[in-house]
Write an enzyme that holds these catalytic residues in place. Structure first.
Site, short mmCIF file in Angstrom:
data_model
loop_
_atom_site.label_atom_id
_atom_site.label_comp_id
_atom_site.label_asym_id
_atom_site.label_seq_id
_atom_site.Cartn_x
_atom_site.Cartn_y
_atom_site.Cartn_z
NE ARG A 162 -3.04 0.04 3.42
CZ ARG A 162 -4.00 0.49 4.21
NH1 ARG A 162 -5.18 0.78 3.70
NH2 ARG A 162 -3.80 0.68 5.47
CG ASP A 200 -0.21 -3.41 9.54
OD1 ASP A 200 0.03 -4.61 9.28
OD2 ASP A 200 0.03 -2.49 8.73
CB THR A 253 -1.96 7.18 -3.31
OG1 THR A 253 -1.27 5.92 -3.42
CG2 THR A 253 -1.03 8.29 -3.78
CG ASP A 275 3.22 -3.88 11.31
OD1 ASP A 275 4.13 -4.38 10.64
OD2 ASP A 275 2.92 -2.67 11.28
N1 URA Z 1 -4.66 -3.34 6.62
C1 URA Z 1 -4.57 -3.78 7.90
O1 URA Z 1 -3.73 -4.62 8.22
N2 URA Z 1 -5.43 -3.27 8.81
C2 URA Z 1 -6.37 -2.36 8.50
O2 URA Z 1 -7.13 -1.95 9.38
C3 URA Z 1 -6.45 -1.92 7.16
C4 URA Z 1 -5.58 -2.43 6.24
#
Ligand code: URA
Length: 209
Positions: A104, A200, A108, A203
């Site tokens: 990502r 995330d 953007t 993570d």
């Molecule tokens: N990606 C993730 O890991 N968590 C989110 O909340 C959005 C995208």
């Protein structure tokens, strides 16, 4: 939402609750994701076609059901999609695997491709794309466009938590691709995170934060 199945099984819901807790350890998070992956795999393959084959038990011959039709490809979107892969392969050990590397862009939120490796016969297979978080839908729609560009025609998408925005984008761009999710959350925040979500997923799964 049309085209989106929320797998509201108590085991799935309970395990997801444990994962959402901010103090859930990396080890537990990974383990729970693996377990939910198996339960979602069970649901996403529920309508696979079967045929009767003749077998012989120790007592007699019989006609018994076996899966027929297209072979499966599991397509994890790197890196968080890997969290689903091993559990699903345990249930369908003969499946092939397509790896889709997208990241990502933090400004953007667009999905940028950096890796793609898939079986050559995608057109003849059922492709199950997996990514725990369906947030903006940018990664999922880009991954599916890549797969379609390489011939895939029969595609399903599996995630852990979906945002309405991501589901809407999927329905708009790929209405032929049904979605299975363990939960449909409230909304995205200004950073593109799902709320309430779980943070995330990559993570938390790999302990990189
Ligand atoms: N990606 C993730 O890991 N968590 C989110 O909340 C959005 C995208």
């Amino acid at each position: 939402m049309e085209g989106c199945t929320v797998v509201a099984h108590p085991l799935v819901r309970h395990k997801l609750t444990l994962m959402r807790e901010k103090d859930c350890s990396t080890k537990s998070f990974r383990q729970l994701l693996d377990e939910i992956g198996k339960l979602l795999c069970y649901e996403v393959t529920r309508d696979l076609p079967e045929e009767m084959i003749e077998i012989e038990t120790p007592l007699t011959k019989m006609q018994s059901p076996a899966i027929s039709g297209k072979k499966l490809v599991f397509a994890p979107i790197l890196r968080a999609g890997m969290g689903f892969l091993n559990g699903m392969l345990e249930l369908v050990p003969a499946a092939r695997v397509a790896f889709i590397g997208l990241y990502r862009d933090h400004d953007t939120l667009e999905a940028i491709e950096y890796y793609f490796k898939a079986p050559h016969d995608l057109a003849d297979r059922l492709v199950i794309v997996m990514d725990p978080m369906l947030a903006t839908g940018n990664s999922a729609t880009a991954a599916i466009s890549l797969l379609k560009g390489r011939g895939a025609k029969d595609i399903r998408f599996v995630c852990l938590v979906a945002a309405p925005e991501g589901v809407a984008k999927m329905r708009a761009e790929h209405p032929d691709v049904p979605i299975w999710t363990a939960a449909l959350d409230s909304h995205l925040n200004e950073l593109g995170y799902i709320v309430p979500g779980l943070g995330d997923a990559g993570d938390r799964m790999f302990g990189t934060k």
